[in-house]
Enzyme design. Structure first.
Site, short mmCIF file in Angstrom:
data_model
loop_
_atom_site.label_atom_id
_atom_site.label_comp_id
_atom_site.label_asym_id
_atom_site.label_seq_id
_atom_site.Cartn_x
_atom_site.Cartn_y
_atom_site.Cartn_z
N HIS A 299 67.76 34.03 42.40
CA HIS A 299 68.66 32.89 42.17
C HIS A 299 69.00 32.28 43.53
O HIS A 299 68.60 32.76 44.57
CB HIS A 299 69.95 33.36 41.48
CG HIS A 299 69.77 33.74 40.05
ND1 HIS A 299 70.18 32.94 39.00
CD2 HIS A 299 69.23 34.84 39.47
CE1 HIS A 299 69.90 33.53 37.85
NE2 HIS A 299 69.32 34.69 38.11
N SER A 300 69.79 31.20 43.48
CA SER A 300 70.38 30.66 44.71
C SER A 300 71.67 29.96 44.31
O SER A 300 71.83 29.55 43.16
CB SER A 300 69.42 29.68 45.40
OG SER A 300 69.32 28.46 44.73
N GLU A 374 70.51 36.54 45.42
CA GLU A 374 70.91 35.15 45.64
C GLU A 374 70.37 34.71 47.00
O GLU A 374 70.79 35.22 48.04
CB GLU A 374 72.43 35.01 45.60
CG GLU A 374 73.05 35.29 44.24
CD GLU A 374 73.01 34.08 43.31
OE1 GLU A 374 72.56 33.01 43.76
OE2 GLU A 374 73.42 34.23 42.14
#
Length: 412
Positions: A299-300, A374
């Site tokens: 994810h980010s 992340e």
């Protein structure tokens, strides 16, 4: 007869005018100075679904970022002032920051070069996977794991399939706007396949199954129409579309941190696994039950390596083993580039968000090491690292992914 060039120009104009405008939108940065202020920000988020919180954690001193529409800016700032929260205007012209991403990508480069220099579209990603399967048939196979609501093929690539190997399952792109996640998954594929001789330490005893784009409908929509679209695209009511795929998994589904409002960015879905995209992940992982030892979801944004639980602040009984893997990734990145990643359970580092894929993989699919990574932010806002930043981010991320995979190989 209308000249062909006019038809082409009209088609281009139709695409351009279809884009959502962010004219007048602003991004504000708020740094909570205490746990109480962090909690106030969280409550503002929960009670105001129209506010798009790009970044929010429990950690005092960690800047939250919020995208705010013109109509909501006055009331939002009044809330901040009323609670004594200090803020700054981080982006005064959101629309202006998007111009470079609205330009057509220059074609003519080879796909392997594109992987770390530009954001490939979904059809290009699938073409790349197919090319690898044809070029390296003894190492690679590609399968269709499912079909999205709008009919796009959700593919997995299996690398180094051997009996008895522990399996790493990696996915990316559950959230549409997080373009750097599929780019990182593609870079991992490139390293494992096209540079396999340099990565034997994470290939000799491991099989990799990678799903580079879980949510292709949302991914394409974020390219073509709304850069900051997050959800899937299946209608969820008379006026709303999309479900947050990372609230849609069937483990403590619909509990804390998952919205019941269909238009909210964190909408949990009408039922658990209501989305064909999350069902594709479910089915692909369950096929590997028993052999899959490491689930990793990309994810980010925000330099975090997170693990269960996302529904409670309690830790799993085996949390120390997961933490050991996560710490290995964070330390490898720190030694390589100096970047620091925060490691811990999702609820304790960020906020509770039930229905996440990593919780489900750990509890239901019984994958012993389940982690969400992340990735770093970039650009003015975080979700939009410019193409010039892709190579740096994917290189750094691969260092962490490889270190975690190596630790898993040693454990199993």
């Amino acid at each position: 007869m209308i000249p062909r060039i006019v038809v082409v120009l009209l088609s281009v104009l139709a695409v351009v005018t279809a884009r959502r405008s962010y004219e007048g939108y602003k991004v504000y940065g708020i740094v909570p100075e205490s746990p109480d202020e962090a909690e106030i920000l969280y409550q503002i988020r929960q009670s105001n679904p129209d506010l798009d919180f790009w970044h929010l954690t429990k950690q005092p001193g960690d800047e939250a970022r919020v995208l705010v529409a013109p109509k909501d800016q006055r009331s939002f700032l009044i809330k901040l002032i009323r609670h004594g929260l200090h803020y700054q205007e981080v982006i005064s012209d959101v629309e202006g920051t998007l111009a470079p991403y609205n330009e057509p990508r220059t074609r003519g480069m080879s796909l392997d070069r594109d992987v770390s220099t530009s954001y490939l579209r979904h059809n290009e990603i699938n073409e790349y996977l197919q090319t690898l399967s044809q070029k390296y048939p003894s190492l690679v196979s590609v399968e269709e794991a499912g079909t999205s609501y709008e009919g796009r093929s959700i593919k997995t690539i299996t690398i180094n399939k051997k009996p008895g190997n522990a399996v790493v399952f990696l996915d990316a792109g559950i959230h549409a706007r997080e373009w750097i996640a599929p780019a990182t998954a593609l870079y991992a594929i490139e390293q494992l396949v096209e540079h396999s001789s340099e990565n034997q330490e994470v290939l000799s005893n491991l099989t990799w199954v990678i799903m580079p784009v879980v949510n292709p409908d949302g991914y394409e929509f974020s390219h073509e129409t709304d850069r900051f679209w997050r959800k899937t695209r299946k209608p969820t009511g008379k006026t709303c579309k999309g479900t947050d795929g990372n609230r849609n998994f069937d483990y403590h589904w619909g509990e804390v941190g998952a919205s019941t409002q269909a238009c909210a960015d964190t909408f949990r879905g009408e039922t658990a696994f209501s989305e064909p995209e999350t069902r594709a992940v479910r089915d692909a992982v369950m096929k590997l039950k028993g052999s899959c030892k490491f689930y990793l979801s990309l994810h980010s944004y925000g330099n975090y390596i997170l693990y269960p639980w996302g529904w409670t602040s309690k830790l799993p009984e085996t949390w120390e083993a997961i933490d050991e893997v996560a710490q290995a990734g964070a330390e490898a990145i720190k030694q390589s580039t100096g970047s620091r990643y925060t490691v811990g359970s999702s609820t304790n580092v960020l906020y509770a968000a039930a229905g996440g894929s990593d919780d489900w993989a750990f509890a239901v699919a019984e994958v012993p090491i389940s982690i969400t990574m992340e990735l770093p932010g970039g650009g003015n806002g975080g979700f939009n690292p410019p193409p010039s930043s892709i190579e740096k981010i994917v290189n750094e991320s691969w260092v962490g992914i490889k270190a975690m995979a190596l630790k898993v190989a040693q454990m199993f």
